[in-house]
Scaffold this active site. Structure first.
Site, short mmCIF file in Angstrom:
data_model
loop_
_atom_site.label_atom_id
_atom_site.label_comp_id
_atom_site.label_asym_id
_atom_site.label_seq_id
_atom_site.Cartn_x
_atom_site.Cartn_y
_atom_site.Cartn_z
N GLU A 17 -2.60 -11.62 8.86
CA GLU A 17 -2.02 -10.76 7.83
C GLU A 17 -1.92 -11.48 6.48
OE1 GLU A 17 1.09 -7.67 9.55
OE2 GLU A 17 1.62 -9.72 10.15
N TYR A 36 11.24 6.04 -15.50
CA TYR A 36 10.72 5.84 -14.14
C TYR A 36 9.30 5.30 -14.15
CZ TYR A 36 9.66 10.76 -15.19
OH TYR A 36 9.29 11.93 -15.79
N GLU A 62 11.77 -6.32 4.81
CA GLU A 62 13.18 -6.48 4.43
C GLU A 62 13.30 -7.28 3.14
OE1 GLU A 62 13.13 -5.93 8.92
OE2 GLU A 62 11.89 -6.97 7.45
N LYS A 70 5.75 0.37 5.95
CA LYS A 70 4.50 -0.33 6.24
C LYS A 70 3.74 0.51 7.27
CE LYS A 70 2.69 -4.86 7.60
NZ LYS A 70 3.04 -6.16 8.20
#
Length: 120
Positions: A24, A56, A76, A101
């Site tokens: 990864e 935004y 996290e 994810k």
């Protein structure tokens, strides 16, 4: 005056290096972010003046640039860093961040974490 107004940014898609496995760490993977940001929209709504809005577009660009230029092991961590940046750079008092994810697990459509943070 207390306001329950929110600005939502939904489905912000970013490619980054994320994961705990060695394979990864050599590829880019897609993250999808949803943000709910406390913002008093009344002044903008009453005046029709953009200077009272939370920008935004700039929030989205700031988050995208940060995530794309970083490497993470955990979603996290992404959520925490994004919350810190938005609170500090945009004078936000509260927000909720969801980091997804997709396809992280073969038999699940998505894996995600959601956090809520307030300015200290």
């Amino acid at each position: 005056m207390y306001s329950r107004d929110r600005v939502l940014i939904e489905g912000l898609t970013v490619l980054t290096t994320i994961g705990v496995y060695e394979w990864e760490k050599t590829i880019k993977q897609k993250l999808i972010l949803d943000l709910e940001i406390a913002w008093d929209n009344k002044p903008a709504g009453e005046s029709d003046n953009v200077s009272f809005c939370l920008d935004y577009f700039v929030v989205s660009q700031t988050i995208t640039q940060f995530i794309e230029s970083s490497k993470f092991e955990l979603i996290e961590c992404v959520a925490e860093r994004v919350a810190e940046i938005v609170i500090k750079q945009f004078s936000v008092t509260w927000l909720k961040v969801k980091v997804s994810k997709p396809n992280a697990i073969a038999n699940a459509r998505n894996v995600a974490v959601t956090i809520e943070r307030t300015a200290s």
